[in-house]
Design a protein around this motif. Sequence first.
Motif, PDB file in Angstrom:
ATOM      1  N   LEU A   1      57.791  26.241  47.968  1.00  0.00           N
ATOM      2  CA  LEU A   1      57.192  27.101  46.944  1.00  0.00           C
ATOM      3  C   LEU A   1      55.905  27.702  47.478  1.00  0.00           C
ATOM      4  O   LEU A   1      55.222  27.091  48.298  1.00  0.00           O
ATOM      5  CB  LEU A   1      56.858  26.301  45.689  1.00  0.00           C
ATOM      6  CG  LEU A   1      57.999  25.698  44.895  1.00  0.00           C
ATOM      7  CD1 LEU A   1      57.453  25.014  43.660  1.00  0.00           C
ATOM      8  CD2 LEU A   1      59.036  26.721  44.515  1.00  0.00           C
ATOM      9  N   TRP A   2      55.577  28.904  46.983  1.00  0.00           N
ATOM     10  CA  TRP A   2      54.292  29.493  47.326  1.00  0.00           C
ATOM     11  C   TRP A   2      53.780  30.302  46.152  1.00  0.00           C
ATOM     12  O   TRP A   2      54.542  30.892  45.389  1.00  0.00           O
ATOM     13  CB  TRP A   2      54.361  30.330  48.594  1.00  0.00           C
ATOM     14  CG  TRP A   2      55.337  31.477  48.589  1.00  0.00           C
ATOM     15  CD1 TRP A   2      56.690  31.413  48.753  1.00  0.00           C
ATOM     16  CD2 TRP A   2      55.036  32.871  48.435  1.00  0.00           C
ATOM     17  NE1 TRP A   2      57.244  32.661  48.710  1.00  0.00           N
ATOM     18  CE2 TRP A   2      56.256  33.576  48.519  1.00  0.00           C
ATOM     19  CE3 TRP A   2      53.855  33.586  48.244  1.00  0.00           C
ATOM     20  CZ2 TRP A   2      56.327  34.965  48.403  1.00  0.00           C
ATOM     21  CZ3 TRP A   2      53.931  34.965  48.132  1.00  0.00           C
ATOM     22  CH2 TRP A   2      55.152  35.641  48.213  1.00  0.00           C
ATOM     23  N   LEU A   3      52.472  30.278  45.977  1.00  0.00           N
ATOM     24  CA  LEU A   3      51.777  31.069  44.972  1.00  0.00           C
ATOM     25  C   LEU A   3      51.410  32.396  45.607  1.00  0.00           C
ATOM     26  O   LEU A   3      50.778  32.425  46.669  1.00  0.00           O
ATOM     27  CB  LEU A   3      50.503  30.339  44.523  1.00  0.00           C
ATOM     28  CG  LEU A   3      49.477  31.153  43.741  1.00  0.00           C
ATOM     29  CD1 LEU A   3      50.015  31.548  42.375  1.00  0.00           C
ATOM     30  CD2 LEU A   3      48.180  30.364  43.600  1.00  0.00           C
ATOM     31  N   LYS A   4      51.792  33.501  44.981  1.00  0.00           N
ATOM     32  CA  LYS A   4      51.410  34.815  45.502  1.00  0.00           C
ATOM     33  C   LYS A   4      49.891  34.897  45.502  1.00  0.00           C
ATOM     34  O   LYS A   4      49.250  34.671  44.478  1.00  0.00           O
ATOM     35  CB  LYS A   4      52.017  35.932  44.634  1.00  0.00           C
ATOM     36  CG  LYS A   4      51.642  37.324  45.082  1.00  0.00           C
ATOM     37  CD  LYS A   4      52.197  37.630  46.438  1.00  0.00           C
ATOM     38  CE  LYS A   4      51.831  39.045  46.862  1.00  0.00           C
ATOM     39  NZ  LYS A   4      51.927  39.220  48.285  1.00  0.00           N
ATOM     40  N   GLY A   5      49.338  35.174  46.671  1.00  0.00           N
ATOM     41  CA  GLY A   5      47.889  35.281  46.804  1.00  0.00           C
ATOM     42  C   GLY A   5      47.214  34.009  47.264  1.00  0.00           C
ATOM     43  O   GLY A   5      45.991  33.971  47.381  1.00  0.00           O
ATOM     44  N   GLU A   6      47.984  32.950  47.576  1.00  0.00           N
ATOM     45  CA  GLU A   6      47.361  31.689  47.982  1.00  0.00           C
ATOM     46  C   GLU A   6      46.566  31.838  49.273  1.00  0.00           C
ATOM     47  O   GLU A   6      45.583  31.132  49.474  1.00  0.00           O
ATOM     48  CB  GLU A   6      48.384  30.565  48.089  1.00  0.00           C
ATOM     49  CG  GLU A   6      49.425  30.738  49.179  1.00  0.00           C
ATOM     50  CD  GLU A   6      50.550  29.712  49.096  1.00  0.00           C
ATOM     51  OE1 GLU A   6      50.613  28.929  48.130  1.00  0.00           O
ATOM     52  OE2 GLU A   6      51.378  29.704  50.018  1.00  0.00           O
ATOM     53  N   SER A   7      46.961  32.765  50.146  1.00  0.00           N
ATOM     54  CA  SER A   7      46.214  32.997  51.389  1.00  0.00           C
ATOM     55  C   SER A   7      45.240  34.157  51.260  1.00  0.00           C
ATOM     56  O   SER A   7      44.120  34.094  51.745  1.00  0.00           O
ATOM     57  CB  SER A   7      47.175  33.301  52.541  1.00  0.00           C
ATOM     58  OG  SER A   7      48.019  32.221  52.775  1.00  0.00           O
ATOM     59  N   SER A   8      45.672  35.223  50.591  1.00  0.00           N
ATOM     60  CA  SER A   8      44.881  36.456  50.528  1.00  0.00           C
ATOM     61  C   SER A   8      43.940  36.516  49.340  1.00  0.00           C
ATOM     62  O   SER A   8      42.970  37.276  49.354  1.00  0.00           O
ATOM     63  CB  SER A   8      45.818  37.669  50.455  1.00  0.00           C
ATOM     64  OG  SER A   8      46.535  37.650  49.220  1.00  0.00           O
ATOM     65  N   GLY A   9      44.231  35.758  48.300  1.00  0.00           N
ATOM     66  CA  GLY A   9      43.464  35.876  47.058  1.00  0.00           C
ATOM     67  C   GLY A   9      43.971  36.995  46.157  1.00  0.00           C
ATOM     68  O   GLY A   9      43.421  37.240  45.092  1.00  0.00           O
ATOM     69  N   HIS A  10      45.036  37.663  46.567  1.00  0.00           N
ATOM     70  CA  HIS A  10      45.590  38.796  45.813  1.00  0.00           C
ATOM     71  C   HIS A  10      46.650  38.292  44.827  1.00  0.00           C
ATOM     72  O   HIS A  10      47.846  38.425  45.037  1.00  0.00           O
ATOM     73  CB  HIS A  10      46.157  39.847  46.768  1.00  0.00           C
ATOM     74  CG  HIS A  10      45.117  40.420  47.671  1.00  0.00           C
ATOM     75  ND1 HIS A  10      45.430  41.219  48.733  1.00  0.00           N
ATOM     76  CD2 HIS A  10      43.763  40.314  47.679  1.00  0.00           C
ATOM     77  CE1 HIS A  10      44.319  41.598  49.343  1.00  0.00           C
ATOM     78  NE2 HIS A  10      43.299  41.038  48.723  1.00  0.00           N
ATOM     79  N   ILE A  11      46.161  37.716  43.749  1.00  0.00           N
ATOM     80  CA  ILE A  11      46.976  37.055  42.733  1.00  0.00           C
ATOM     81  C   ILE A  11      47.656  38.088  41.831  1.00  0.00           C
ATOM     82  O   ILE A  11      47.127  39.172  41.590  1.00  0.00           O
ATOM     83  CB  ILE A  11      46.080  36.130  41.874  1.00  0.00           C
ATOM     84  CG1 ILE A  11      45.350  35.101  42.742  1.00  0.00           C
ATOM     85  CG2 ILE A  11      46.840  35.469  40.745  1.00  0.00           C
ATOM     86  CD1 ILE A  11      46.211  34.070  43.380  1.00  0.00           C
ATOM     87  N   GLN A  12      48.826  37.705  41.310  1.00  0.00           N
ATOM     88  CA  GLN A  12      49.537  38.519  40.321  1.00  0.00           C
ATOM     89  C   GLN A  12      49.501  37.790  38.989  1.00  0.00           C
ATOM     90  O   GLN A  12      49.976  36.657  38.880  1.00  0.00           O
ATOM     91  CB  GLN A  12      50.990  38.749  40.752  1.00  0.00           C
ATOM     92  CG  GLN A  12      51.099  39.557  42.013  1.00  0.00           C
ATOM     93  CD  GLN A  12      52.507  39.646  42.547  1.00  0.00           C
ATOM     94  OE1 GLN A  12      53.349  38.787  42.288  1.00  0.00           O
ATOM     95  NE2 GLN A  12      52.777  40.687  43.308  1.00  0.00           N
ATOM     96  N   HIS A  13      48.946  38.452  37.957  1.00  0.00           N
ATOM     97  CA  HIS A  13      48.878  37.888  36.615  1.00  0.00           C
ATOM     98  C   HIS A  13      50.050  38.431  35.810  1.00  0.00           C
ATOM     99  O   HIS A  13      50.165  39.639  35.605  1.00  0.00           O
ATOM    100  CB  HIS A  13      47.543  38.234  35.955  1.00  0.00           C
ATOM    101  CG  HIS A  13      46.364  37.722  36.730  1.00  0.00           C
ATOM    102  ND1 HIS A  13      45.924  36.425  36.613  1.00  0.00           N
ATOM    103  CD2 HIS A  13      45.575  38.312  37.650  1.00  0.00           C
ATOM    104  CE1 HIS A  13      44.896  36.244  37.426  1.00  0.00           C
ATOM    105  NE2 HIS A  13      44.655  37.368  38.070  1.00  0.00           N
TER     106      HIS A  13
END
Length: 141
Positions: free
Chosen positions: A70-82
């Motif tokens: 599993l991965w959270l979108k933005g976990e590396s870049s900080g570019h999160i999707q709400h």
Amino acid sequence: MPFPLVRHKLKIMDPQLQGLKFDSNGLIPAIIQDAASKQVLMMAWMNRESLAKTVETGKTHFFSRSRNKLWLKGESSGHIQHVKSISTDCDQDVLLIEVEQTGAACHEGYYSCFFRRHDPSARDWKIDGQRIFDPERVYHK
């Protein structure tokens, strides 16, 4: 909790989500779209657990087939999707998730992963988008 549809500890999804058709690998494609502009930002795969985490947290989580995790979108870049909404198609085998994107969706630094456009008169794909960040600086490669 923006989407109180999942009892996380029990991993029980509501009947609507249980009725989705995951493929033989337990995955479902998720098309991610900017909620305001309706621009398609990316496509990624979800399994039941990543969908449950997405619903629980209001942030997109996906399943990486290459890394098998599993991965959270933005976990590396900080570019999160709400997450603003989750829809499915008529066959219930594809998700459309509308989001408010922080930064860029594409790991190559573009707002959308769909920044290459076919041009029959050209030899290569046309770059149709502006790079928002330098991937080497963000991902330290």
